[in-house]
Design a protein around this motif. Structure first.
Motif, PDB file in Angstrom:
ATOM      1  N   ILE A  17      44.051  38.708  43.013  1.00 14.66           N
ATOM      2  CA  ILE A  17      42.669  38.780  43.491  1.00 14.66           C
ATOM      3  C   ILE A  17      42.640  38.222  44.908  1.00 14.66           C
ATOM      4  O   ILE A  17      43.557  37.519  45.328  1.00 14.66           O
ATOM      5  CB  ILE A  17      41.685  37.988  42.600  1.00 14.66           C
ATOM      6  N   GLN A  18      41.588  38.543  45.633  1.00 14.51           N
ATOM      7  CA  GLN A  18      41.405  38.026  46.981  1.00 14.51           C
ATOM      8  C   GLN A  18      40.118  37.205  47.052  1.00 14.51           C
ATOM      9  O   GLN A  18      39.117  37.582  46.459  1.00 14.51           O
ATOM     10  CB  GLN A  18      41.337  39.165  48.009  1.00 14.51           C
ATOM     11  N   LYS A  19      40.209  36.103  47.776  1.00 11.05           N
ATOM     12  CA  LYS A  19      39.047  35.238  48.018  1.00 11.05           C
ATOM     13  C   LYS A  19      38.915  35.002  49.511  1.00 11.05           C
ATOM     14  O   LYS A  19      39.898  34.918  50.233  1.00 11.05           O
ATOM     15  CB  LYS A  19      39.205  33.886  47.303  1.00 11.05           C
ATOM     16  N   LYS A  20      37.679  34.849  49.961  1.00 15.36           N
ATOM     17  CA  LYS A  20      37.423  34.635  51.387  1.00 15.36           C
ATOM     18  C   LYS A  20      37.744  33.216  51.826  1.00 15.36           C
ATOM     19  O   LYS A  20      38.202  32.992  52.936  1.00 15.36           O
ATOM     20  CB  LYS A  20      35.965  34.964  51.708  1.00 15.36           C
ATOM     21  N   ASN A  44      43.814  29.191  26.741  1.00 18.76           N
ATOM     22  CA  ASN A  44      42.509  29.466  27.330  1.00 18.76           C
ATOM     23  C   ASN A  44      42.484  30.878  27.885  1.00 18.76           C
ATOM     24  O   ASN A  44      43.503  31.398  28.334  1.00 18.76           O
ATOM     25  CB  ASN A  44      42.221  28.495  28.471  1.00 18.76           C
ATOM     26  N   LEU A  45      41.330  31.479  27.879  1.00 15.94           N
ATOM     27  CA  LEU A  45      41.127  32.764  28.524  1.00 15.94           C
ATOM     28  C   LEU A  45      40.613  32.472  29.933  1.00 15.94           C
ATOM     29  O   LEU A  45      39.623  31.765  30.105  1.00 15.94           O
ATOM     30  CB  LEU A  45      40.126  33.614  27.742  1.00 15.94           C
ATOM     31  N   ILE A  46      41.303  33.007  30.919  1.00 16.86           N
ATOM     32  CA  ILE A  46      40.930  32.783  32.312  1.00 16.86           C
ATOM     33  C   ILE A  46      40.369  34.082  32.867  1.00 16.86           C
ATOM     34  O   ILE A  46      41.003  35.132  32.758  1.00 16.86           O
ATOM     35  CB  ILE A  46      42.152  32.340  33.141  1.00 16.86           C
ATOM     36  N   GLU A  47      39.170  34.008  33.438  1.00 20.36           N
ATOM     37  CA  GLU A  47      38.562  35.185  34.044  1.00 20.36           C
ATOM     38  C   GLU A  47      38.514  34.987  35.554  1.00 20.36           C
ATOM     39  O   GLU A  47      38.067  33.941  36.035  1.00 20.36           O
ATOM     40  CB  GLU A  47      37.154  35.418  33.505  1.00 20.36           C
ATOM     41  N   LEU A  48      38.982  35.990  36.288  1.00 20.77           N
ATOM     42  CA  LEU A  48      39.045  35.928  37.740  1.00 20.77           C
ATOM     43  C   LEU A  48      38.234  37.067  38.338  1.00 20.77           C
ATOM     44  O   LEU A  48      38.245  38.181  37.820  1.00 20.77           O
ATOM     45  CB  LEU A  48      40.497  36.033  38.216  1.00 20.77           C
ATOM     46  N   LYS A  49      37.550  36.786  39.443  1.00 23.78           N
ATOM     47  CA  LYS A  49      36.753  37.790  40.140  1.00 23.78           C
ATOM     48  C   LYS A  49      37.236  37.885  41.577  1.00 23.78           C
ATOM     49  O   LYS A  49      37.503  36.873  42.215  1.00 23.78           O
ATOM     50  CB  LYS A  49      35.271  37.402  40.107  1.00 23.78           C
TER      51      LYS A  49
END
Length: 90
Positions: A17-20, A44-49
């Motif tokens: 994923i990319q983050k600013k 754990n379930l990890i959710e990334l945006k």
């Protein structure tokens, strides 16, 4: 733009994923590291945006992550820094 890349057990392709902001990607990196070090019985379930692709969401079980890395995507010299570790021999 900063990229966070995950390598998963039994998968030849990484997820990224990319983050600013660097602070955002460092915070996520620390959360993933902490989840990886916890007991395997409580995955754990990890959710990334992703900030670059607004509709991109990734959910992964922490026990399946075998490595995580951060690198900066640069607009200079072809668009990205080579991820991972490399030796520069002159």
């Amino acid at each position: 733009m900063y990229s966070l890349e995950l390598s998963l057990r039994y998968s030849p392709f990484p997820l990224s994923i990319q983050k600013k902001e660097l602070e955002d990607v460092k915070r996520i990196y620390e959360e993933i590291k902490n989840s990886m070090s916890e007991n395997l019985e409580t995955s754990n379930l990890i959710e990334l945006k992703c900030d670059k692709v607004q509709d991109k969401l990734i959910a992964v079980r922490s026990q399946e992550i075998i490595s995580v890395q951060i690198y900066e995507k640069s607009s200079v010299a072809g668009g990205s820094k080579r991820p991972g570790f490399s030796l520069n021999i002159d």
